[in-house]
Motif scaffolding. Sequence first.
Motif, PDB file in Angstrom:
ATOM      1  N   ALA A   1       0.841  -1.191   0.000  1.00  0.00           N
ATOM      2  CA  ALA A   1       0.000   0.000   0.000  1.00  0.00           C
ATOM      3  C   ALA A   1       0.880   1.247   0.000  1.00  0.00           C
ATOM      4  O   ALA A   1       2.027   1.205   0.435  1.00  0.00           O
ATOM      5  N   VAL A   2       0.340   2.355  -0.516  1.00  0.00           N
ATOM      6  CA  VAL A   2       1.084   3.616  -0.496  1.00  0.00           C
ATOM      7  C   VAL A   2       0.514   4.471   0.622  1.00  0.00           C
ATOM      8  O   VAL A   2      -0.668   4.801   0.623  1.00  0.00           O
ATOM      9  N   ARG A   3       1.358   4.784   1.581  1.00  0.00           N
ATOM     10  CA  ARG A   3       0.900   5.473   2.782  1.00  0.00           C
ATOM     11  C   ARG A   3       1.143   6.984   2.682  1.00  0.00           C
ATOM     12  O   ARG A   3       2.072   7.416   2.034  1.00  0.00           O
ATOM     13  N   PRO A   4       0.292   7.753   3.373  1.00  0.00           N
ATOM     14  CA  PRO A   4       0.449   9.208   3.307  1.00  0.00           C
ATOM     15  C   PRO A   4       1.688   9.673   4.061  1.00  0.00           C
ATOM     16  O   PRO A   4       2.180   8.996   4.962  1.00  0.00           O
ATOM     17  N   VAL A   5       2.208  10.836   3.685  1.00  0.00           N
ATOM     18  CA  VAL A   5       3.361  11.429   4.374  1.00  0.00           C
ATOM     19  C   VAL A   5       3.009  12.860   4.768  1.00  0.00           C
ATOM     20  O   VAL A   5       2.033  13.419   4.274  1.00  0.00           O
ATOM     21  N   ALA A   6       3.826  13.439   5.634  1.00  0.00           N
ATOM     22  CA  ALA A   6       3.535  14.782   6.136  1.00  0.00           C
ATOM     23  C   ALA A   6       3.842  15.852   5.088  1.00  0.00           C
ATOM     24  O   ALA A   6       4.576  15.602   4.130  1.00  0.00           O
ATOM     25  N   GLN A   7       3.295  17.028   5.293  1.00  0.00           N
ATOM     26  CA  GLN A   7       3.622  18.228   4.526  1.00  0.00           C
ATOM     27  C   GLN A   7       3.332  18.139   3.031  1.00  0.00           C
ATOM     28  O   GLN A   7       4.139  18.589   2.205  1.00  0.00           O
ATOM     29  N   THR A   8       2.191  17.548   2.706  1.00  0.00           N
ATOM     30  CA  THR A   8       1.804  17.441   1.296  1.00  0.00           C
ATOM     31  C   THR A   8       1.754  18.811   0.625  1.00  0.00           C
ATOM     32  O   THR A   8       2.284  18.995  -0.478  1.00  0.00           O
TER      33      THR A   8
END
Length: 483
Positions: A400-407
Amino acid sequence: MAKASPSFVCQNCGATYNRWQGKCESCGEWNTLVEEAGDSAVPVSIRAKRRGRPFKLESLAGKSVDAPRLPSGMAELDRVTGGGFVRGSVLLVGGDPGIGKSTLLTQATSLMARSGHRAVYISGEEAVAQVRLRAERLGLASAPVELAAETSVEDIIATLSEGATPRLIVIDSIQTMWTDTVESAPGTVTQVRASAQALIRFAKKSGAAIILVGHVTKDGQIAGPRVVEHMVDAVLSFEGEGSQQFRILRAVKNRFGPTDEIGVFEMTGLGLREVANPSELFLSERDLGSPGTAVFAGIEGTRPVLVELQALVAPTTLGTPRRAVVGWDSARLSMVLAVLEAHCGVKLSGYDVYFNVAGGLRINEPAADLAAAAALVSSLANSPLPTDAVYFGEISLSGAVRPVAQTAARLKEAAKLGFARAILPETARGDAPSDAGMALQTVGGLTSLVADIAARGTPRPAGRDSSSSEKNATPARFRRQEG
Ligand code: TYD
Ligand code: MG
């Protein structure tokens, strides 16, 4: 008086032993033990007689005198130190020989001196004439820096104790300093530690900020005394590829600021030039339209940085395929390769994998996973990625592709540099501003990204494992194994 027993000190980690041995049990290095005289010639039985003196304890809420920080005037340097030199603090700057430590600190002291602060540069390695020559080349010869070529710590402290306290003192380098209080030769762990201790004591007492220059060994550690790293307030490391012009200053430890900020410089004929917008630099020599490159929208500290990731996947001729990485964690690469293999049907066991981060940057963010995977698949499928796209997202072991900070910050930087689309985690869409100025393409899992890249590619002659037809748009090594 009893003679002090000899001690053997490991030149790598500073551990002491009372007899010689081939291997240091503390750090595991071989043949690093050297006989050194003890720290003090005074026997413990005499020293221990003094009775303790009571001192006053303070409260946490006490007032501190005047502004403790002084900016150097070099924005990139101040970013890494956390806003300037703290009064009474000691900073260690490490880096390979010839990387530009002396140049950086000559520039910093000159700027300080020009803005009216007392700045002193003590060189233990070069003669005064050599330091002058460098300053002349940098166009800084007129700056009122006080200069000396000295190596005795006692002489240095005696000299600097006179007159107004210097605001900044550079000691280039700590390995050349020696103090009378110990008998070992300059450069040994005992000498370096004792010299550093004396200078740190002087800094705390006088309120001057001291910068110690430290050498780096072949395996990248500040030479000899790791102990010095624990004694100082901040450790900065000055890095870069010798052949390239970029230099990156990074905080390894900082008691007064963050450790994730980087300062970027460019070495020119006129010394180090600050690079305020590193993305432009890292993307300046892009190889547009060739397979195996992806632009990663990263964050270094508080600043977004766009950087090109390069992958080369080539059929191996060896029994065990090679995995070579520069600028990224090799364990992280193995993980991404394993996920590609296990969940996306990408067979990489017959291929050598080379991975490089352009510009000499080192990436520590998991957010680079998606861009790395895209570069790898692009190289394998011989399918160039769109040149106007940036990638970011963390890949989990499940694929799965997980979210990261500071988009938002990543997208803003990419839009500023003219990128038209971003490939990002599905769940990150909510964080993206509605006016991002870019087409957002979300991916939930790695499988869809791989299928997308592979569908556009013309497969190369394959490695040992493949028997696929070259005309097939989706070669066998990309097809999902169903059932
Ligand atoms: P230096 O600061 O002496 O390195 P260190 O103190 O880390 O050993 O820098 C030496 C290198 O920098 C040397 O290869 C020449 C180069 N240089 C320039 O390219 N431009 C300059 O203006 C200066 C002063 C040095
Ligand atoms: Mg030097």
